[in-house]
Structure formats: structure tokens, C-alpha cells
Design a protein around this motif. Structure first.
Motif, PDB file in Angstrom:
ATOM      1  N   ARG A  20       0.954 -32.996 -16.165  1.00 15.72           N
ATOM      2  CA  ARG A  20       1.975 -33.290 -15.113  1.00 15.72           C
ATOM      3  C   ARG A  20       1.398 -34.319 -13.974  1.00 15.72           C
ATOM      4  O   ARG A  20       2.095 -35.279 -13.674  1.00 15.72           O
ATOM      5  N   PHE A  21       0.166 -33.846 -13.795  1.00 17.48           N
ATOM      6  CA  PHE A  21      -0.402 -34.559 -12.194  1.00 17.48           C
ATOM      7  C   PHE A  21      -1.333 -35.727 -12.560  1.00 17.48           C
ATOM      8  O   PHE A  21      -1.880 -36.345 -12.096  1.00 17.48           O
ATOM      9  N   GLY A  22      -1.895 -35.318 -13.990  1.00 17.82           N
ATOM     10  CA  GLY A  22      -3.087 -36.402 -14.446  1.00 17.82           C
ATOM     11  C   GLY A  22      -4.298 -35.947 -14.078  1.00 17.82           C
ATOM     12  O   GLY A  22      -5.391 -36.544 -14.397  1.00 17.82           O
ATOM     13  N   GLY A  23      -4.588 -34.568 -13.734  1.00 20.29           N
ATOM     14  CA  GLY A  23      -5.847 -33.891 -13.454  1.00 20.29           C
ATOM     15  C   GLY A  23      -5.422 -32.685 -12.543  1.00 20.29           C
ATOM     16  O   GLY A  23      -4.355 -32.446 -12.176  1.00 20.29           O
ATOM     17  N   ILE A  24      -6.587 -32.020 -12.021  1.00 19.73           N
ATOM     18  CA  ILE A  24      -6.635 -30.919 -11.099  1.00 19.73           C
ATOM     19  C   ILE A  24      -6.633 -31.247  -9.731  1.00 19.73           C
ATOM     20  O   ILE A  24      -7.406 -32.227  -9.465  1.00 19.73           O
ATOM     21  N   THR A  25      -6.183 -30.251  -8.709  1.00 17.34           N
ATOM     22  CA  THR A  25      -6.406 -30.496  -7.351  1.00 17.34           C
ATOM     23  C   THR A  25      -6.929 -29.119  -6.981  1.00 17.34           C
ATOM     24  O   THR A  25      -6.666 -28.231  -7.868  1.00 17.34           O
ATOM     25  N   GLY A  26      -7.140 -29.071  -5.909  1.00 22.45           N
ATOM     26  CA  GLY A  26      -7.513 -27.642  -5.131  1.00 22.45           C
ATOM     27  C   GLY A  26      -6.331 -26.667  -5.184  1.00 22.45           C
ATOM     28  O   GLY A  26      -6.682 -25.618  -5.460  1.00 22.45           O
ATOM     29  N   ASP A  27      -5.201 -27.210  -5.108  1.00 23.30           N
ATOM     30  CA  ASP A  27      -3.936 -26.348  -5.254  1.00 23.30           C
ATOM     31  C   ASP A  27      -3.816 -25.868  -6.467  1.00 23.30           C
ATOM     32  O   ASP A  27      -3.561 -24.711  -6.825  1.00 23.30           O
ATOM     33  N   VAL A  28      -3.998 -26.674  -7.504  1.00 15.33           N
ATOM     34  CA  VAL A  28      -3.977 -26.135  -9.003  1.00 15.33           C
ATOM     35  C   VAL A  28      -5.015 -24.977  -9.180  1.00 15.33           C
ATOM     36  O   VAL A  28      -4.638 -24.115  -9.900  1.00 15.33           O
ATOM     37  N   ILE A  29      -6.357 -25.134  -8.836  1.00 14.28           N
ATOM     38  CA  ILE A  29      -7.149 -24.158  -8.951  1.00 14.28           C
ATOM     39  C   ILE A  29      -6.807 -23.089  -8.176  1.00 14.28           C
ATOM     40  O   ILE A  29      -7.018 -21.846  -8.779  1.00 14.28           O
ATOM     41  N   GLY A  30      -6.115 -22.966  -7.002  1.00 17.01           N
ATOM     42  CA  GLY A  30      -5.728 -21.852  -6.266  1.00 17.01           C
ATOM     43  C   GLY A  30      -4.777 -21.164  -7.155  1.00 17.01           C
ATOM     44  O   GLY A  30      -4.683 -19.922  -7.134  1.00 17.01           O
ATOM     45  N   ALA A  31      -3.486 -21.939  -7.743  1.00 21.65           N
ATOM     46  CA  ALA A  31      -2.622 -21.472  -8.384  1.00 21.65           C
ATOM     47  C   ALA A  31      -2.948 -20.679  -9.814  1.00 21.65           C
ATOM     48  O   ALA A  31      -2.465 -19.561 -10.125  1.00 21.65           O
ATOM     49  N   SER A  32      -3.887 -21.148 -10.332  1.00 20.54           N
ATOM     50  CA  SER A  32      -4.731 -20.554 -11.479  1.00 20.54           C
ATOM     51  C   SER A  32      -5.206 -19.332 -11.340  1.00 20.54           C
ATOM     52  O   SER A  32      -5.096 -18.321 -11.831  1.00 20.54           O
ATOM     53  N   VAL A  33      -5.751 -19.172  -9.839  1.00 20.53           N
ATOM     54  CA  VAL A  33      -6.625 -17.978  -9.525  1.00 20.53           C
ATOM     55  C   VAL A  33      -5.157 -16.804  -9.478  1.00 20.53           C
ATOM     56  O   VAL A  33      -5.482 -15.665  -9.839  1.00 20.53           O
ATOM     57  N   GLU A  34      -4.188 -17.338  -8.745  1.00 19.01           N
ATOM     58  CA  GLU A  34      -3.237 -16.473  -8.483  1.00 19.01           C
ATOM     59  C   GLU A  34      -2.569 -15.609  -9.973  1.00 19.01           C
ATOM     60  O   GLU A  34      -2.239 -14.802 -10.026  1.00 19.01           O
ATOM     61  N   ILE A  35      -2.245 -16.832 -10.807  1.00 18.65           N
ATOM     62  CA  ILE A  35      -1.381 -16.305 -11.977  1.00 18.65           C
ATOM     63  C   ILE A  35      -2.551 -15.660 -12.925  1.00 18.65           C
ATOM     64  O   ILE A  35      -1.992 -14.686 -13.376  1.00 18.65           O
ATOM     65  N   THR A  36      -3.958 -15.869 -12.884  1.00 16.86           N
ATOM     66  CA  THR A  36      -4.839 -15.242 -13.578  1.00 16.86           C
ATOM     67  C   THR A  36      -5.007 -13.740 -13.279  1.00 16.86           C
ATOM     68  O   THR A  36      -5.139 -12.734 -13.970  1.00 16.86           O
ATOM     69  N   THR A  37      -5.097 -13.529 -11.842  1.00 16.91           N
ATOM     70  CA  THR A  37      -5.307 -12.238 -11.197  1.00 16.91           C
ATOM     71  C   THR A  37      -4.091 -11.479 -11.489  1.00 16.91           C
ATOM     72  O   THR A  37      -4.154 -10.235 -11.847  1.00 16.91           O
ATOM     73  N   THR A  38      -2.719 -12.012 -11.494  1.00 14.07           N
ATOM     74  CA  THR A  38      -1.687 -11.266 -11.413  1.00 14.07           C
ATOM     75  C   THR A  38      -1.549 -10.650 -12.879  1.00 14.07           C
ATOM     76  O   THR A  38      -1.120  -9.419 -13.081  1.00 14.07           O
ATOM     77  N   VAL A  39      -1.868 -11.586 -13.828  1.00 11.82           N
ATOM     78  CA  VAL A  39      -1.755 -11.318 -15.259  1.00 11.82           C
ATOM     79  C   VAL A  39      -2.829 -10.217 -15.579  1.00 11.82           C
ATOM     80  O   VAL A  39      -2.477  -9.106 -16.277  1.00 11.82           O
TER      81      VAL A  39
END
Length: 250
Positions: free
Chosen positions: A220-239
Motif C-alpha cells: 500500500r505504501f511502497g515500503g515501511i515507515t517507523g509507524d509501520v514498525i510500531g503498528a507491527s509491534v502492537e499487533i504482534t504483542t496483542t496476538v
């Protein structure tokens, strides 16, 4: 020594501790991103200790869980939650990748971001109220940070030419990713007493969820950003929290 510089950078980026990073380059970033699960394990130990202390003092499981989540947000400056909100707003936007990135970078939080944060916090509190002990908290938080080197592994592009994402994207080599993954999965075996398979399985499923998010963001964005990394941390931690809480006794 690059290992020490990398650790300082990881602590500086991933926690609220007043640690200054002496170096900020891609080789140091590779070490820092690889060490993210180690920083997560330390953070998880603090949060698990807080929860155990509250339970020993007579707090209800729900109250202890809510305080753990609040403490986790404070100790990380709310950075990962902010990344989750910004990423959700960007993904919820129609139009070209440039427009989606612009929405994600905007300082305000839209409806998608509010919903994402609210859902994540609710699920985290509910799961923490049923985790079997502090080791499970350590495993979930460390497992959540394992998504960082996975998101930053070789071949992952940055969405922008500047910012945190540009510095860390594609820095983690395969061997470092393998070492970090094996180390965290070994720790996971102690998450749930009597069920050594549950912790590793929970983290593996959580990594899959984080990976799906990152892959979607790359499309969707063409790559990752710092926000994407943070979102991944939250999703992974939650699961991961959900996974180690199943079958637990408050």
C-alpha cells in the motif's frame, strides 16, 4: 563497539529511558533492530513485576492488567500505539500511496486510528487479566518486539527516503534474524507452565499477523515507515498476549 552502540540505539528508540545513541547509521540500526526482542524482554520483566506486585497487594486481575497496559504505554512513550493509529489511518485512505503516506504522517488521529488503538488496548487488557504469570508477559512483550527485526530484514524497502524507516529498512541480515527468532522461541517455552508448546506457538502466530500487516503496508505504501514498525509491534504483542492467555487462570 558496534554491539554496544546498537544496544544503546535500541533502548533509545524503543523505550522512554534517557539513553543517548552515539551512532545513528544503518550498520548500527541493524544491530539495534536485531536486539529489539532483548529490550522487549527487559520491558516485559518490568511489566510482569508490576502485575505480580499488584496481584500480591490484592488488586483484581482486571485492575492489574489495566495498569500493566498503561505502564507499557508510558515506558515506550506511546510510540507503538501512535504508529498503530497512524498506520491504520493511512491504510484506511483511498488514493495513491503518496496520499496514504501523507495521511499517516499527519499529526491528528482519524477514526481508523482511534478504533485501532481502542481495540488493541481492550484486547490486551482482557488477555493480561488471564495470563498464567509474569513469564508469559515477558514472552509476549519480547515476542512483540521480535516483529521489529522481521519487519527490517533484508529486502524490505522503505516507503520514504528519510525518517526512521529509511534508516532501518532492509538492515537485518538473515543470520541475525534467525538467531533472534530462535532465542525468543526458546524463551517462549517457559511462558505457560505445563504447556511448553503454547508460548512458541503463540509467538509464531503473532509473527504471522505482524508479517501480514507489514506485507500489506509494503504493497500500500511502497515500503515501511517507523509507524509501520510500531503498528507491527502492537499487533504482534496483542496476538501473542491472546495466545499465552488461552486456558490461563487469573
Amino acid at each position: 563497539m558496534i554491539l554496544l552502540h546498537g544496544l544503546r540505539l535500541a533502548v533509545s528508540v524503543l523505550t522512554v529511558l534517557p539513553v543517548r545513541a552515539a551512532r545513528w547509521d544503518r550498520p548500527t540500526a541493524a544491530v539495534a533492530m536485531t536486539l529489539a526482542p532483548l529490550v522487549g524482554a527487559g520491558l516485559g520483566a518490568v511489566l510482569g513485576g508490576i502485575g505480580s506486585g499488584l496481584r500480591a497487594a490484592g488488586a483484581t486481575p482486571l485492575l492489574a492488567a489495566a495498569v500493566i497496559v498503561a505502564a507499557g504505554a508510558l515506558l515506550t512513550r506511546g510510540m507503538h500505539l501512535d504508529g498503530l493509529a497512524d498506520t491504520a489511518d493511512g491504510l484506511g485512505t483511498y488514493g495513491a500511496p503518496e496520499r496514504a503516506l501523507a495521511v499517516a504522517k499527519a499529526p491528528d488521529v482519524g477514526a481508523f486510528g482511534v478504533i485501532a488503538i481502542g481495540c488493541a488496548l481492550l484486547v490486551q487488557v482482557a488477555a493480561l487479566a488471564s495470563v498464567p504469570g509474569p513469564v508469559a508477559v515477558i514472552v509476549a512483550v519480547a515476542g512483540g518486539r521480535l516483529s521489529v527485526p522481521w519487519a527490517c530484514r533484508r529486502g524490505t524497502p522503505a516507503a520514504r527516503p528519510d525518517g526512521l524507516g529509511a534508516t532501518v529498512a532492509g538492515t537485518v541480515p538473515p543470520w541475525a534474524l534467525a538467531v533472534a527468532t530462535v532465542a525468543v522461541l526458546g524463551l517462549c517455552a517457559a511462558a505457560v507452565p505445563g504447556r511448553p508448546w503454547q508460548g512458541p506457538l503463540a509467538v509464531l502466530v503473532s509473527l504471522l499477523a505482524g508479517e501480514l500487516l507489514v506485507r500489506h503496508c509494503v504493497r500500500r505504501f511502497g515500503g515501511i515507515t517507523g509507524d509501520v514498525i510500531g503498528a507491527s509491534v502492537e499487533i504482534t504483542t496483542t496476538v501473542a498476549l491472546v495466545g499465552v492467555s488461552l486456558g490461563g487462570n487469573p
